[in-house]
Design an enzyme around this catalytic site. Structure first.
Site, PDB file in Angstrom:
ATOM      1  N   GLU A 112       0.889  -1.283  -0.056  1.00  0.00           N
ATOM      2  CA  GLU A 112       0.119  -0.056  -0.085  1.00  0.00           C
ATOM      3  C   GLU A 112       1.000   1.199  -0.066  1.00  0.00           C
ATOM      4  OE1 GLU A 112      -2.236  -0.903   3.705  1.00  0.00           O
ATOM      5  OE2 GLU A 112      -3.168  -2.696   2.672  1.00  0.00           O
TER       6      GLU A 112
ATOM      7  N   GLU B 299      -4.197  -6.627   2.726  1.00  0.00           N
ATOM      8  CA  GLU B 299      -2.934  -7.237   3.153  1.00  0.00           C
ATOM      9  C   GLU B 299      -2.953  -8.775   2.967  1.00  0.00           C
ATOM     10  OE1 GLU B 299      -4.751  -5.222   5.150  1.00  0.00           O
ATOM     11  OE2 GLU B 299      -3.532  -3.486   5.345  1.00  0.00           O
TER      12      GLU B 299
ATOM     13  N   PRO C  39      -4.973  -8.884   8.927  1.00  0.00           N
ATOM     14  CA  PRO C  39      -5.757  -9.515   7.488  1.00  0.00           C
ATOM     15  C   PRO C  39      -5.064 -10.462   6.839  1.00  0.00           C
ATOM     16  CG  PRO C  39      -6.285  -7.181   7.915  1.00  0.00           C
ATOM     17  CD  PRO C  39      -5.055  -7.659   8.839  1.00  0.00           C
TER      18      PRO C  39
ATOM     19  N   HIS D 263      -0.346   1.293  15.861  1.00  0.00           N
ATOM     20  CA  HIS D 263       0.770   1.715  15.032  1.00  0.00           C
ATOM     21  C   HIS D 263       2.033   1.798  15.862  1.00  0.00           C
ATOM     22  CE1 HIS D 263      -2.367   3.901  13.007  1.00  0.00           C
ATOM     23  NE2 HIS D 263      -1.930   3.865  12.070  1.00  0.00           N
TER      24      HIS D 263
HETATM   25  C1  LIG Z   1      -5.775  -2.986   7.869  1.00  0.00           C
HETATM   26  C2  LIG Z   1      -5.093  -1.719   7.452  1.00  0.00           C
HETATM   27  N1  LIG Z   1      -4.217  -1.627   6.581  1.00  0.00           N
HETATM   28  C3  LIG Z   1      -3.725  -0.601   6.246  1.00  0.00           C
HETATM   29  C4  LIG Z   1      -3.962   0.540   7.035  1.00  0.00           C
HETATM   30  C5  LIG Z   1      -3.237   1.800   6.880  1.00  0.00           C
HETATM   31  N2  LIG Z   1      -4.240   2.764   6.301  1.00  0.00           N
HETATM   32  C6  LIG Z   1      -4.713   3.805   6.745  1.00  0.00           C
HETATM   33  S1  LIG Z   1      -5.646   4.887   6.234  1.00  0.00           S
HETATM   34  C7  LIG Z   1      -5.349   3.891   4.731  1.00  0.00           C
HETATM   35  C8  LIG Z   1      -6.303   4.573   3.428  1.00  0.00           C
HETATM   36  C9  LIG Z   1      -7.741   4.331   3.660  1.00  0.00           C
HETATM   37  O1  LIG Z   1      -8.537   4.687   2.623  1.00  0.00           O
HETATM   38  P1  LIG Z   1     -10.102   4.807   2.662  1.00  0.00           P
HETATM   39  O2  LIG Z   1     -10.638   3.260   2.904  1.00  0.00           O
HETATM   40  O3  LIG Z   1     -10.394   5.207   1.123  1.00  0.00           O
HETATM   41  O4  LIG Z   1     -10.417   6.026   3.784  1.00  0.00           O
HETATM   42  P2  LIG Z   1     -10.242   7.245   3.543  1.00  0.00           P
HETATM   43  O5  LIG Z   1      -8.622   7.541   4.293  1.00  0.00           O
HETATM   44  O6  LIG Z   1      -9.857   7.877   2.084  1.00  0.00           O
HETATM   45  O7  LIG Z   1     -11.280   8.055   4.015  1.00  0.00           O
HETATM   46  C10 LIG Z   1      -4.491   2.874   4.936  1.00  0.00           C
HETATM   47  C11 LIG Z   1      -4.094   2.176   3.846  1.00  0.00           C
HETATM   48  C12 LIG Z   1      -4.962   0.433   8.120  1.00  0.00           C
HETATM   49  N3  LIG Z   1      -5.363   1.466   8.926  1.00  0.00           N
HETATM   50  N4  LIG Z   1      -5.743  -0.854   8.404  1.00  0.00           N
END
Ligand SMILES: Cc1ncc(C[n+]2csc(CCOP(=O)(O)OP(=O)(O)O)c2C)c(N)n1
Ligand SMILES: Cc1ncc(C[n+]2csc(CCOP(=O)(O)OP(=O)(O)O)c2C)c(N)n1
Ligand SMILES: [Mg+2]
Ligand SMILES: [Mg+2]
Lengths: 369, 339, 369, 339
Positions: free
Chosen positions: D44, D75, D104, D144
């Site tokens: 990611e 993941e 996950p 985190h």
């Molecule tokens: C299981 C998991 N993988 C990775 C992350 C890291 N992460 C935090 S926000 C994000 C992007 C989320 O995008 P979206 O679902 O479109 O929500 P937005 O932030 O755009 O509102 C990621 C990859 C996480 N929080 N949880």
């Protein structure tokens, strides 16, 4: 009746504020002014909290600027304190509009003693019992299967509540998202799933996220209706979410709503400088020009009830004052001490934690060698 | 307090019946469903089919399809749904068909079930039970034989238990269902029908966190839980025949675990051998061994011994070789005794 | 050109054996006879292995009786040893039809020294390197993300291979299924996903499994075509899988094919007596009457090339003979000893395993106290 | 062989440069991608964004979008895709954005990556690296900050490493990529920029399974890995000022781990304190403690001590209190020394 699976997002108000279809009667000028006030409050809340962040008084913030119509509009489809909500970490505007006190949100962001979550989670991971606004986990999409279960419990109990579950566009790629959606469908549970499609998941665009044309189309995989709505048109959001919620409430099984919107700010403070690497200024500007608050102001003007510069300034000043007061009040309660580490791990305090607590007490109170 | 005073087997059981471990599970579920409308049961094939081991046979007929039901094939949704139900006020029992299949539900377990109370400051809680058959000895290869309990004992917010007798199976399941925390309840599948024992007719619970002394002894403390327990008893019997007095302890509950009873025993015997069938590295017995040597160092006349699974995936053909058996346990005891 | 998303399963041959659309020329009598031979062989393989099971010579078996048209038909769309296959545990007929030697399959079921998997997995979890028939895991749907990755590697390498991935109807509820499908879609990887929808997942019917009307419709969520085919019509399976494979191969991205079929036998030996609890005899009988082998025999008769009773008996006898021989040959190699436990955990033998091996050697060879 | 003979820092580094740990990671990836076309990198936000910690900054520009790319947010698909790619002959590096988000992908890790070689009799293998930032100290709350390495050390078939210096970060990552097994490579995120050190300009690897002696000493063996290492060195320094000679060992590699070097050290010092930040129960250090007391029992003058994380979820406000720090480590050493 509102149709699912429309090729284009459902819209009631054009960007210039002219209605593209007749507005239902309930949108009186007072109602519209109130929506406007909430959206503006949310926008300013973002501004203020980002300032706090720059001052080092909090450590994380995820703005919802640009997405206010989606979150405020959705809030208006929820019977607060009756329905249940499994939100995600960008939903403070949803919380505010549901009446979660600003003091709660700010306390959580600051991790003070006034935080009902007791300073245990990183900022922006709220929980508000009174509003059935369930505690947010950072783990993306992990709220979806529990939301399905919450709705199954409501069905089992025979209550007329529904469960609302929100998530971003990126979240729809997670396995747990699928698992929860499919479970809700199979159980015909009263769950309303709302995708706040802001078209980016950090730096990953919706085009890289999935090859499906849209998010709402994925509802087909779960035998539920998928509604497609212009998430920057608060009337459309309220109409579609309201309709879908009613359908869900009256026993037609779960539904998915996709609100097409845009994150105009950075993903989070951690992302502030990185934006330029993954999206163009032109793209952001184009969406800034489609601002949901401006659209509502245009509508109000079109209806003969313009928001004056003074109104606007007063509302902004009011929010700033409120935030400032709440920040000071929260900070005045101080930060929780080491004791909170051992509480709420379990309902009781098992021996091993009692010993670890005693160890830490000795250390923290200077009682050690 | 001496160890035997709280020994549950010492409870009066005037009207006891002899049942096996799987019957004990079924009875516990049925009785709790009877007394508490909030209890619901679901998982893959638990309904009409009665579960692949028949642990839930007859329950759907008895309690109806809205309380006992089959789910789609997804452990994430099974565990996650249980969390949501618990938050909304039910007392769900989620069955995972084999402990080996908890993997797809792992994040729901560690991120949602284990943490929701803590992260919300107690505003939202997930009192629920995940039941799952675990352990080897059934020629199931590595996806029907694993013992993943250590993963969950390493996850704060979860309680973890594993009975080895019908009495404990019933009592622990009831206690778990009446508690306020998420409990992972491992069922040692090779004992489902092999473990028989008496249970009282009256209602009772076995409190989480208390070990049971299965046999008192003075030369060595032999400590285990779950599927290996019959082998511990066999080993102790064999050693008794040689004049060695072994104290056999069944932990029953891993989180929390009964440090007091274990330490009291080791302080008496000066020797400890720990037995489990999970792979060795980072297994739960590492914690028990650590605490013993930390807290009873001066009492120890030999290193704490361990018999565990090998650090390999669970094999198929060598099913029985992989498992600790009475002989391997005896050898470990002898080594400690001769140290 | 074959259409995706048809409301009814695509069919070429009616149940009575009459073609409902013109058969392509490649289905010569010889070709049809060969397909028939493979299907009958598979059916008898099931029979024989169940006997072995009853004799306690193996411990697990999952028959594919009733699903032969799906698996043999799919096999004929694969370029064996060139394309790659991530199968599931019910795919021995796919393996047989791809030319995996019967000796391999039987050795794996018996866990003998002749098993190239070295007796490490429960029966019916095959792997055949020569055929790129990748090792099966029991964990349902766990093959789907790796299959997506396999196809991504093929795209990266610029080879003209494709990856075929199979699974049951129940598997489609798993999060990993979704994750893998979405990844393949987003990467536009050359993967052909085939659902062997036999309408039951142990005792859970497809109706309880998902609220979606069909499985193939779920392809919409991944931006890929979803084909719906009568899985008991081997011509239809070959036509649709062949077409879809060609599309995938020529760079059009992944595709999903749903083969609608039925498991006429028990889920596995563990399930043999339980069936009556969850499905009716009438349902099973109705599907027995739609047997794919009978359908092909009817077609052959219709085309003037009937399979005679003698032909049939000879083929059956031939399979029985072959199985008997292979079982004896496999058993003669003996069972692997404790040493195999420590091999192939890693490419090397780390110290801790060397020590554990030494411990076990001492124990097993009597060298201990 | 004395411990220092194979000490990697002792290698000649005439043209060394000083870089930080995250640069070491970036360099290792870039150099391996340069030398081996089979190496691809994904996860990611690793592409244009360069990863949320910028560990992969510039790599997409340099190697192109077909070798360095962003994936959907899953993941399971990231890990699973890596398995499939590895089976088909590539050498994938899969990034999980935070170790907390491995959940996950858990089943893909334990059921596919860890077992495919074993279950197929070596017919199919998954040489791959999962890179992920882990550990606390960044005020990230429990999603985190966690240290989940023990789960993976308890999973046979996986190798697990965690560097604490730029030299090791680079050398271990290269070794992992050139190996034939799946390796979970944990990056202690709070050291990304804090840990600085020299790396040679020439190509080198750090072999998996070898610990490094960071400081030689005779009174006590202080053993850790990853993010806690600077605190161990600080504690050793403080104790040195008091006249106590502490030997500091950085395990670097958990599976396999360097029993020989650890045992040699403890046999010399007679005392061991183990430091990690993961919750205590069933943590990896339990295994190290177990082996020390089992193999060096007669050398021990005090119980093996442990400083670990508490058995609670990782807190937000109390971020620094949760972590073992130099003071807590000193206290544990003093306790062992005064035993
Ligand atoms: C299981 C998991 N993988 C990775 C992350 C890291 N992460 C935090 S926000 C994000 C992007 C989320 O995008 P979206 O679902 O479109 O929500 P937005 O932030 O755009 O509102 C990621 C990859 C996480 N929080 N949880
Ligand atoms: C992750 C996982 N959960 C549960 C199981 C137990 N299990 C084995 S087969 C099966 C049903 C599978 O149904 P389906 O996918 O339709 O395939 P079929 O057996 O019908 O061919 C289940 C639940 C498993 N093997 N893996
Ligand atoms: Mg988004
Ligand atoms: Mg099926």
């Amino acid at each position: 009746m509102i149709q699912p699976f429309t090729p284009e997002p459902i819209r009631f108000v054009a960007e210039d504020g002219t209605p593209v279809q007749p507005l239902p009667e309930r949108y009186t000028p007072e109602v519209l002014r109130d929506l406007h006030r909430l959206m503006l409050q949310a926008r300013e809340f973002d501004r203020k909290l980002i300032t706090l962040l720059r001052q080092g008084r909090t450590t994380f913030y995820a703005q919802s600027s640009g997405m206010e119509a989606t979150q405020v509009g959705l809030a208006r489809s929820i019977r607060v304190g009756h329905d249940w909500v499994w939100p995600y970490y960008r939903d403070h505007t949803l919380g505010l509009a549901m009446g979660v006190p600003m003091a709660e949100l700010i306390s959580q962001c600051l991790g003070t003693n006034s935080d009902s979550c007791r300073g245990r989670q990183m900022p922006h991971h709220f929980a508000a019992q009174r509003q059935n606004f369930v505690s947010i986990s950072s783990s993306i999409a992990s709220q979806v299967p529990p939301a399905a279960g919450n709705a199954m419990a409501q069905k089992y109990l025979g209550v007329d509540e529904i469960t609302v579950c929100t998530f971003g566009d990126g979240a729809t790629s997670e396995g747990d998202w699928h698992a929860g959606m499919n479970m809700a469908g199979a159980a015909q549970a009263p769950a309303l799933f709302v995708c706040e499609n802001n078209q980016w998941a950090i730096s990953t665009s919706i085009r890289e996220q999935t090859a499906s044309e849209t998010i709402h189309i994925k509802a087909k995989a779960y035998g539920m209706p998928g509604y497609y709505v212009d998430g920057n048109d608060i009337i459309a959001v309220m109409e579609v979410c309201g309709y879908a919620a009613e359908q869900v409430r009256s026993g037609h099984g779960p539904a998915l709503v996709e609100c097409l919107t845009y994150r105009v700010g950075s993903h989070s403070n951690a992302d502030a400088d990185a934006e330029k690497h993954y999206r163009t200024r032109e793209e952001v500007d184009a969406w800034l020009a489609r601002d949901p608050i401006t659209r509502l102001e245009n509508l109000l003007a079109h209806l003969g009830h313009p928001v004056t510069a003074e109104d606007r300034a007063a509302m902004i000043a009011q929010t700033h004052r409120e935030v400032d007061e709440q920040v000071l009040a929260a900070e005045a309660t101080g930060q929780p001490d080491w004791r909170i580490m051992f509480e709420d791990v379990y309902a009781d305090l098992p021996d091993h934690l009692r010993q670890q607590e005693a160890f830490l007490r000795a250390e923290q109170t200077g009682g050690r060698a | 307090m001496t160890a035997t005073q709280t020994r549950p087997e010492a409870a009066p059981m005037t009207t006891g019946r002899t049942i096996n471990l799987i019957q004990a599970v079924t009875e516990a579920i049925a009785e709790e469903m009877e007394r508490d409308q909030r209890v619901v049961l679901f998982g893959e094939d638990v309904g009409a089919r009665g579960g692949v081991f028949m642990a839930t046979a007859g329950l759907q007929e008895r309690f109806g399809k809205n309380r006992v039901f089959d789910t789609p094939l997804s452990e994430a949704s099974i565990v996650g749904a249980a969390v949501g139900m618990a938050v909304r006020g039910l007392r769900p029992i989620a069955e995972i068909q084999f402990a080996d299949y908890m993997g797809p539900g792992f994040d729901q377990i560690i991120s949602q079930a284990a943490k929701i109370r803590y992260r919300s400051g107690g505003q939202f809680t997930a009192p629920m039970v995940i039941r799952t058959p675990s352990g080897g000895g059934v020629k199931g290869g590595h996806h029907h034989s694993q013992s993943p309990e250590s993963y969950y004992t390493h996850t704060p917010g979860l309680k973890v238990v594993m009975p080895s007798t019908p009495y404990d199976a019933k009592g622990l399941l009831k206690a778990a269902l009446r508690g306020e925390d998420p409990v992972i309840y491992f069922e040692p599948k090779r004992l489902y029908r092999a473990a028989k024992g008496e249970v009282p007719d009256h209602d009772y619970v076995v409190k989480l966190g208390e070990a049971a002394i299965r046999r008192e002894g003075s030369d060595l403390s032999l400590i285990g839980y779950g599927g290996v327990m019959p082998d511990l008893e066999k080993a102790a019997g064999a050693l008794a025949a040689e004049g060695v007095s072994v104290e056999v302890i069944d932990l029953r509950s891993l989180v929390p675990w009964d440090r007091d009873r274990v330490l009291t025993s080791v302080q008496k015997t000066g020797r400890a051998v720990l037995v489990s069938e999970a792979p060795r590295i980072s297994n739960f017995m590492g914690e028990v061994a650590y605490v013993i040597q930390e807290q009873a160092f001066d009492y120890l006349t030999a290193p704490v011994g361990q018999v565990a699974g090998f650090d390999t995936p669970y094999p198929y053909v060598q099913d029985k070789v992989y498992l600790p058996g009475a002989n391997r346990i005896v050898a470990a005891c002898v080594q400690a005794l001769n140290y």
